[in-house]
Design a protein around this motif. Structure first.
Motif, PDB file in Angstrom:
ATOM      1  N   ILE A 419      64.818  29.287 -61.746  1.00 10.32           N
ATOM      2  CA  ILE A 419      64.965  28.451 -60.715  1.00 10.32           C
ATOM      3  C   ILE A 419      66.372  27.141 -61.051  1.00 10.32           C
ATOM      4  CG2 ILE A 419      63.159  26.493 -59.830  1.00 10.32           C
ATOM      5  CD1 ILE A 419      61.030  28.580 -59.635  1.00 10.32           C
ATOM      6  N   TYR A 420      66.567  26.776 -60.212  1.00 14.26           N
ATOM      7  CA  TYR A 420      67.608  26.447 -60.492  1.00 14.26           C
ATOM      8  C   TYR A 420      67.489  24.626 -59.770  1.00 14.26           C
ATOM      9  CZ  TYR A 420      70.388  29.058 -62.927  1.00 14.26           C
ATOM     10  OH  TYR A 420      70.560  30.434 -64.259  1.00 14.26           O
ATOM     11  N   SER A 421      67.616  23.319 -60.369  1.00 13.00           N
ATOM     12  CA  SER A 421      67.850  22.085 -59.627  1.00 13.00           C
ATOM     13  C   SER A 421      69.414  22.142 -58.947  1.00 13.00           C
ATOM     14  CB  SER A 421      67.487  20.944 -60.247  1.00 13.00           C
ATOM     15  OG  SER A 421      68.347  20.291 -61.323  1.00 13.00           O
ATOM     16  N   PHE A 422      69.645  21.066 -57.907  1.00 13.79           N
ATOM     17  CA  PHE A 422      70.866  20.787 -57.874  1.00 13.79           C
ATOM     18  C   PHE A 422      70.377  18.950 -56.701  1.00 13.79           C
ATOM     19  CE2 PHE A 422      69.000  22.034 -53.395  1.00 13.79           C
ATOM     20  CZ  PHE A 422      69.746  21.260 -52.712  1.00 13.79           C
ATOM     21  N   GLU A 423      72.043  18.388 -57.203  1.00 11.66           N
ATOM     22  CA  GLU A 423      71.938  17.011 -56.780  1.00 11.66           C
ATOM     23  C   GLU A 423      72.984  17.102 -56.720  1.00 11.66           C
ATOM     24  OE1 GLU A 423      71.176  13.702 -59.623  1.00 11.66           O
ATOM     25  OE2 GLU A 423      71.675  15.322 -61.061  1.00 11.66           O
ATOM     26  N   LEU A 424      73.335  15.829 -55.611  1.00 13.23           N
ATOM     27  CA  LEU A 424      74.553  15.712 -55.019  1.00 13.23           C
ATOM     28  C   LEU A 424      74.608  14.179 -55.338  1.00 13.23           C
ATOM     29  CD1 LEU A 424      77.751  16.523 -53.422  1.00 13.23           C
ATOM     30  CD2 LEU A 424      76.483  15.415 -51.572  1.00 13.23           C
ATOM     31  N   PRO A 425      75.567  14.058 -56.395  1.00 15.09           N
ATOM     32  CA  PRO A 425      75.624  12.105 -56.452  1.00 15.09           C
ATOM     33  C   PRO A 425      76.476  11.737 -55.556  1.00 15.09           C
ATOM     34  CG  PRO A 425      76.139  14.207 -58.172  1.00 15.09           C
ATOM     35  CD  PRO A 425      76.456  14.717 -56.836  1.00 15.09           C
TER      36      PRO A 425
END
Length: 660
Positions: A419-425
């Motif tokens: 599992i990986y997290s992602f975010e778009l700053p």
């Protein structure tokens, strides 16, 4: 990708070729590859080469199902080396080389496949694989081109707290609060003791993690209640209120083939009930899995191999409460001859899924689909790097804004998912500058307003040094205005770029003081004449804009000459020049009642300001550039002083024009 491959399950035993083929037919890929490998290694004689090519091909198919792309590529290369006659070896070689990120080699393999299998026989299977090979080439070229372009702004991190030494995948938030997340795991704490004949790992269970009062994730635990069992459970979705879970379940049967199906479980406090079958089709052969509840809770999206699709696994939809007659394929914009899986409905017009049929970087990629305003067409786009990779990327879920979690087997030689997290700053797009007077002195306390066509409206007071700064949106048109007591207002327009990158734009406001003459730079006349030269237009248009922005202002437009020539001649010349400017302004639409021409000749020499001193340090601030003073200078400095005295200025006469 683990559970997505589990569509048919059962068991096997001996190291004979027939046993391997039976295991493969049952979908027991882990057990089958062990037997195929033993058979392959036993075939050492020259006359065994044809059979060795066949076994290598089937071994490659097993490795592919287990997401072991390097081993699969090697096996298919061996099958080709031993002249296995099925051209599909080239297709699968291309597919697995692509999953390794070996794009140029993958293109060559796909092209070799197309050369063998052009689809001229018109068979659906041939045509489907031809389409997939062409899509594979497109994906490889896209991946090669992407290396020369920046990645998307998404930041991706391995979610080590959620991940075990086995496979962990398909995360899903319980509800909109984002305080609980569920996912599937094959870690050593699962309920069953037996290992899957498909994957070689223990069968999956459903785990969850909570945030504490500080908003920090705690270690995952198996869900409570009767949900987990010896069977494979995983890939979940929830009703909008978080009370009903939809899950994929694959039961082990010793007497018949078993297929994955969708079940439901209900929550009571922290406990989940025993699963109950959610019937979509009434047969024991069709596989249904990967449930995803629509954002409004009305529909259930799912993956199936049922007839009527576009090839491979397709994504379908059914009304949750009124199932009869509501079954619908998601159509050719979503589905391809390849596999489409792991649907996720974010809104009624924003949909995500994983596919190996659309052009991608390798394996499964995550795609975003947007429904057009008429509701009849989905536009599909690859989410790009680093969300996607050459490996399998799938099972996305969103939390707050453009952030959330997904699963991928990137970087794991065993093919295990994590599992990986992602975010778009947030984009940092700003515009900054200074509010200054005509002498470039800061106008502290000036008020700057900025209004965007996106509905934004901001206001700021200039700091002591005249500076200001605003945050902007992307691709927005703005109108900016600056003003201060004792100064005329100035307006400027600006449009921010649509590029997805941080940016800081600069813009300054030069305010004209009401209580003193203001030099208008860059107004030029022909020598010894009052005719305006073309290069004066920009400066004159700025005066027009200033007067339009300040409709109650009337001004005197004054023209000054240098000391050369007689007083009478210079006075007449300056009057004609002032009138030329007035004529231009009137032609531009300014009322002549607001304008007064005035010729000063050489009668009002310029006093050196701080700005003039900065540009001409030989003239001390406060010095009057009179004829007597100029004649005391060197010839070079005399020319500079004469140039300063030759000027056009305006002076505000009234700020109440038309009010009374």
């Amino acid at each position: 990708m683990v559970v997505g491959a589990i569509f048919f399950l059962t068991g096997c035993k001996s190291a004979k070729l027939a046993d391997a083929e039976e295991a493969y037919a049952r979908g027991e890929f882990f057990d089958a590859q062990k037997i195929y490998k033993k058979v392959y290694n036993s075939l050492t004689k020259r006359e065994d080469r044809p059979l060795r090519g066949e076994v290598a091909y089937k071994l490659g198919l097993c490795y592919e199902k287990l997401n072991m792309s390097p081993r699969a590529s090697a096996a298919f290369q061996n099958s080709i080396r031993f002249e296995y006659p099925d051209s599909m070896a080239y297709f699968y070689l291309g597919k697995n080389l692509q999953a390794e990120g070996k794009y140029s080699q993958a293109i060559k393999a796909y092209e070799d496949f197309l050369a063998f299998n052009p689809g001229e026989d018109g068979k659906p299977a041939a045509l489907n694989y031809k389409a997939l090979a062409n899509e594979g080439i497109l994906g490889c070229n896209m991946a090669i081109a992407s290396k020369e372009k920046p990645k998307t702004r998404y930041i991706v991190r391995n979610m080590k707290l959620f991940n075990s030494s086995r496979a962990d995948y398909a995360p899903m938030f319980l509800d909109k609060t984002g305080d609980q997340i569920y996912f599937t795991s094959t870690n050593e704490k699962v309920t069953g003791e037996n290992k899957s004949e498909v994957t070689g790992m223990k069968r999956g269970d459903i785990f969850f993690a909570k945030k504490n009062e500080r908003g920090q994730w705690q270690r995952p635990e198996a869900v409570e209640g009767e949900l987990n069992s010896d069977a494979d459970e995983g890939i979940v979705s929830f009703s909008p209120d978080g009370q009903v879970m939809y899950l994929t379940r694959a039961s082990k049967s010793e007497t018949s083939h078993s297929t994955v199906e969708i079940y439901t479980s209900r929550r009571s406090d922290a406990s989940w009930s025993a699963p109950e079958k959610f019937v979509i089709v009434n047969d024991s052969v069709t596989a249904t899995g990967h449930p995803a509840v629509s954002a409004d809770g009305k529909y259930l999206y799912f993956t199936s191999d049922m007839p009527g699709g576009y090839g491979g696994l397709d994504i379908w939809r059914i009304d949750i409460n009124d199932r009869v007659g509501t079954l619908k394929n998601m159509g050719p914009q979503i589905n391809t001859p390849g596999d489409e899986m792991f649907p996720y409905s974010r809104t009624d017009s924003l949909f995500y899924f994983a596919s190996n049929g659309h052009p991608g970087f390798g394996g499964l990629d995550i795609f975003r689909a947007k429904l057009n305003t008429t509701g009849d067409y989905w536009s599909v786009e690859n989410m790009g790097l680093p969300i996607n990779s050459a490996a399998d990327d799938f099972g996305i879920t969103f939390g707050v804004g453009e952030s959330g979690y997904f699963s991928s087997n990137r970087g794991d030689a065993r093919g295990y998912d994590h599992i990986y997290s992602f975010e778009l700053p947030d984009l940092k797009i700003t515009i900054s500058g200074y509010v200054l007077d005509k002498d470039e002195e800061p106008v502290a306390g000036a008020i700057i307003r900025i209004v965007g066509d996106d509905g934004s409206n901001q206001r700021e007071i200039a700091r002591d040094d005249g500076s200001f700064k605003f945050n902007l949106g992307r691709g927005v048109k703005y109108v900016m205005k600056a003003g201060a007591p004792g100064y005329l207002n100035v307006k400027q327009e600006f449009e921010s770029d649509i590029a997805e990158e941080d940016a800081d734009y600069g813009i300054d406001f030069i305010l004209a003081a009401i209580n003193k003459p203001q030099v208008v730079e860059n107004i030029f006349y022909d020598f010894d004449k009052a005719t305006l030269r073309p290069e004066s237009k920009e400066a004159l248009d700025e005066i027009v804009a200033m007067l339009n922005e300040n409709p109650h202002v009337s001004i005197e437009m004054g023209s000054h000459t240098d000391r050369k020539g007689s007083d009478e001649y210079n006075m007449a010349l300056s009057e004609r020049r002032a009138q030329s400017v007035i004529d231009y302004l009137v032609d531009a639409g300014i009322s002549p009642e607001r304008l007064s021409p005035k010729g000063y000749g050489e009668s009002v020499p310029k006093t050196v300001t701080k700005r003039i001193n900065r540009d001409y340090p030989q003239f001390e601030e406060g010095t009057v550039l009179s004829e007597e003073f100029i004649e005391s200078l060197s010839e070079e400095d005399q020319e500079a002083a004469d140039q300063i005295n030759r000027r056009t200025e305006f002076q505000v006469l009234s700020i109440e024009f038309g009010l009374f």
